[in-house]
Design a protein around this motif. Structure first.
Motif, mmCIF file in Angstrom:
data_model
loop_
_atom_site.group_PDB
_atom_site.id
_atom_site.type_symbol
_atom_site.label_atom_id
_atom_site.label_comp_id
_atom_site.label_asym_id
_atom_site.label_seq_id
_atom_site.Cartn_x
_atom_site.Cartn_y
_atom_site.Cartn_z
ATOM 1 N N ALA A 69 0.830 -1.209 0.000
ATOM 2 C CA ALA A 69 0.000 0.000 0.000
ATOM 3 C C ALA A 69 0.864 1.258 0.000
ATOM 4 N N ASP A 70 1.891 1.271 0.835
ATOM 5 C CA ASP A 70 2.756 2.449 0.929
ATOM 6 C C ASP A 70 3.427 2.750 -0.413
ATOM 7 N N LEU A 71 3.942 1.704 -1.063
ATOM 8 C CA LEU A 71 4.628 1.888 -2.332
ATOM 9 C C LEU A 71 3.661 2.346 -3.426
ATOM 10 N N ALA A 72 2.455 1.781 -3.413
ATOM 11 C CA ALA A 72 1.461 2.176 -4.418
ATOM 12 C C ALA A 72 1.101 3.648 -4.290
ATOM 13 N N VAL A 73 0.908 4.121 -3.068
ATOM 14 C CA VAL A 73 0.571 5.528 -2.858
ATOM 15 C C VAL A 73 1.746 6.424 -3.235
ATOM 16 N N ALA A 74 2.974 5.986 -2.913
ATOM 17 C CA ALA A 74 4.149 6.781 -3.284
ATOM 18 C C ALA A 74 4.287 6.872 -4.808
ATOM 19 N N LEU A 75 4.045 5.769 -5.506
ATOM 20 C CA LEU A 75 4.115 5.785 -6.969
ATOM 21 C C LEU A 75 3.028 6.681 -7.557
ATOM 22 N N LEU A 76 1.844 6.641 -6.955
ATOM 23 C CA LEU A 76 0.748 7.486 -7.423
ATOM 24 C C LEU A 76 1.085 8.964 -7.246
ATOM 25 N N ASN A 77 1.659 9.293 -6.079
ATOM 26 C CA ASN A 77 1.952 10.689 -5.757
ATOM 27 C C ASN A 77 3.321 11.145 -6.258
ATOM 28 N N LYS A 78 4.075 10.189 -6.854
ATOM 29 C CA LYS A 78 5.424 10.476 -7.364
ATOM 30 C C LYS A 78 6.339 10.998 -6.252
ATOM 31 N N THR A 79 6.279 10.340 -5.099
ATOM 32 C CA THR A 79 7.144 10.649 -3.967
ATOM 33 C C THR A 79 8.149 9.513 -3.790
#
Length: 519
Positions: free
Chosen positions: A306-316
């Motif tokens: 989940a953390d990685l998916a959100v980071a990829l979505l937000n480009k962080t």
């Protein structure tokens, strides 16, 4: 104790409704055991095995209410179950004419021609035939039903693939389609992350954490636990992956499963690499280097997915979820362990979610603790007696061994809570690790009964309790309310299952170090 039962001819109800009724009447004073099931051969055998009836005459289309307890209580339970079964009011149209019951998928499609998904929750002996009917009518299928053979599953999924349709299941407990939670699912925000998972509670953990991190779910598709086997070949996961790759609303994709065979994993990873979108993969227990490739990011835990998916979505910047406690958390665990006597050395895990049990076993192994389980991971041992823990033990209370003739612990946590109490009272237990799963279909107040039991134990001599709550604020049970109740009772609540298992392992390590003994 009296055993009584009642049979209703040609009365069908889906399994979730029946489990909820079973849970309700099981809690009546004077009732020792209760089960509300369809009269299939398998269910009749299970009723016999648990002592709820030897000579029940019923067919697969008949509904059975079977109870054990005091005579008056049995009569009350039968009456209440009958009332629940008949509680739905008849639907009339504006002219006062009763609308006929829909008795086939053809009738349902005639009424709702835009429908393109059938949810099948009939006994496993009949589920495959119903799935084929739905596919032939052009509908995708979610099969909540289990006990479907591998040969039938393969035939259904090949048939679906030929028609460009998906079969989620058999034994698919969780999905979210166009924002609608199906089965045991949670209330999450709509968003741009799509999930395909071979695990119901795995999908719940990932979708809930994505929601908690402020993102949302486009679609969450289940595959059933056997989909990634060599025999099935990942048909549903491959279809779901392609569907999300083509979906404009989905920007990032997450795949969840226990490790598939090498050949199946390679097919899935090749398709993920070609998806044209970032894909996060959590094959529980697999090595990151075996997964990582261009466009594909390996996650070490469900929470990290989940953390990685959100980071990829937000480009962080990408980072795995931090499991290792900081200095303050370690100090808090050391303080909590101070009163524990040297005899308390063992980790005892009691889980409603099978994937949570699986992930916890892997993490405990990483910290040097091999364990016994009714569903052991590689390197752990099969528990000789599922009703009695031995050494470090992590139990999946949702496994078939515990749910034959009884509701799943997410619906009725009574049996799970009894096991928790037994582990708390074992003088060798250092830490009890458990989950609380919220959402549709789950118990209305899952913490309530557990807290009643905790109130009766001697907290001065009790082991540590470490838990995680899988759910969201928008769930009917409200995640923060459950967490506050647990913490008020002295339970240490982690952010996710992986963190809870890590903290339990560290607490056990503290005990080992403090007492100078081997793990």
């Amino acid at each position: 104790m009296k055993v009584d039962y009642k049979v209703f001819k040609n009365l069908y109800q889906d399994s979730v409704s029946l489990m909820q009724i079973s849970a309700q009447i099981s809690k009546l004073p004077g009732i020792q055991q209760a089960s509300v099931v369809m009269g299939t051969a398998t269910n009749l055998e299970q009723l016999h095995d648990v002592g709820l009836g030897d000579n029940i005459s019923a067919g697969p289309n008949d509904l059975i209410i079977a109870v054990m307890g005091e005579e008056d209580a049995c009569q009350e339970a039968l009456a209440l179950a009958h009332e629940r079964l008949n509680s739905k009011p008849a639907q009339d149209n504006n002219d006062g004419v009763r609308t006929p019951d829909l008795v086939s998928m053809e009738m349902a499609l005639e009424k709702e021609p835009q429908a393109n998904l059938a949810l099948i929750s009939v006994p496993g002996d009949y589920a495959a035939a119903e799935a084929m009917k739905a596919l032939n009518l052009g509908m995708n299928v979610m099969m909540f039903s289990d006990n479907v053979s591998v040969a039938q599953e393969k035939a259904i999924k090949v048939h679906a693939r030929e028609r460009n349709l998906i079969v989620m299941g058999p034994d698919c407990g969780t999905a979210i389609v166009n924002g609608i939670p199906l089965g045991f699912a949670n209330v999450v925000n709509r968003g741009a992350i799509g999930v395909v998972g071979a695990s119901g509670t795995g999908v719940q953990e990932v979708t809930c954490r994505i929601d908690q991190l402020g993102a949302g779910i486009s679609q969450a598709l289940g595959t059933g636990g056997h989909d990634l086997s060599e025999e099935i070949g990942g048909i549903s996961m491959l279809f779901g992956l392609q569907a999300l790759a083509e979906d404009e609303a989905t920007k990032v994709i997450v795949l969840i499963s226990k490790p598939p065979s090498k050949a199946v994993a390679e097919r899935i990873l090749e398709q993920a690499q070609a998806a044209g979108k970032p894909v996060v993969v959590n094959f529980l227990g697999a090595k990151s280097e075996d997964i990582t490739r261009p466009n594909v990011t390996a996650a070490c835990t469900l929470a990290s997915a989940a953390d990685l998916a959100v980071a990829l979505l937000n480009k962080t910047p990408l980072a795995q979820h931090a499991l290792q406690p900081d200095a303050a958390q370690i100090a808090a665990l050391e303080k909590a362990c101070l009163p524990l006597p040297a005899t308390r050395q063992l980790i005892r895990g009691v889980f409603a979610g099978g994937t949570f049990c699986y992930e916890a076993q892997l993490l405990c192994q990483q910290h040097g603790f091999t364990a016994s389980s009714n569903t052991p991971v590689s390197g752990n041992s099969k528990l000789a007696d599922i009703w009695k823990s031995a050494g470090h033990t992590l139990i999946d209370m949702g496994d078939d061994d515990f749910t034959r003739g009884k509701p799943h612990p997410m619906i009725d946590p009574t049996l799970r809570n009894q096991r928790l109490l037994a582990e708390l009272n074992d003088p060798q237990t250092a830490v009890v690790l458990f989950d609380l799963v919220l959402g549709y279909g789950a118990a209305e107040e899952p913490a309530a009964e557990l807290l009643e039991l905790l109130a009766k134990i001697d907290k001065a001599n009790a082991p540590l309790l470490i838990a995680h709550v899988c759910g969201t604020q928008a769930d009917p049970q409200q995640r923060s309310r459950q967490i506050d109740a647990l913490r008020a009772a002295g339970v240490i609540v982690a952010d996710c299952n992986a963190q809870a298992a890590t903290w339990a392992s560290i607490a056990a390590q503290i005990q080992v170090k403090k007492n100078g003994v081997s793990a």
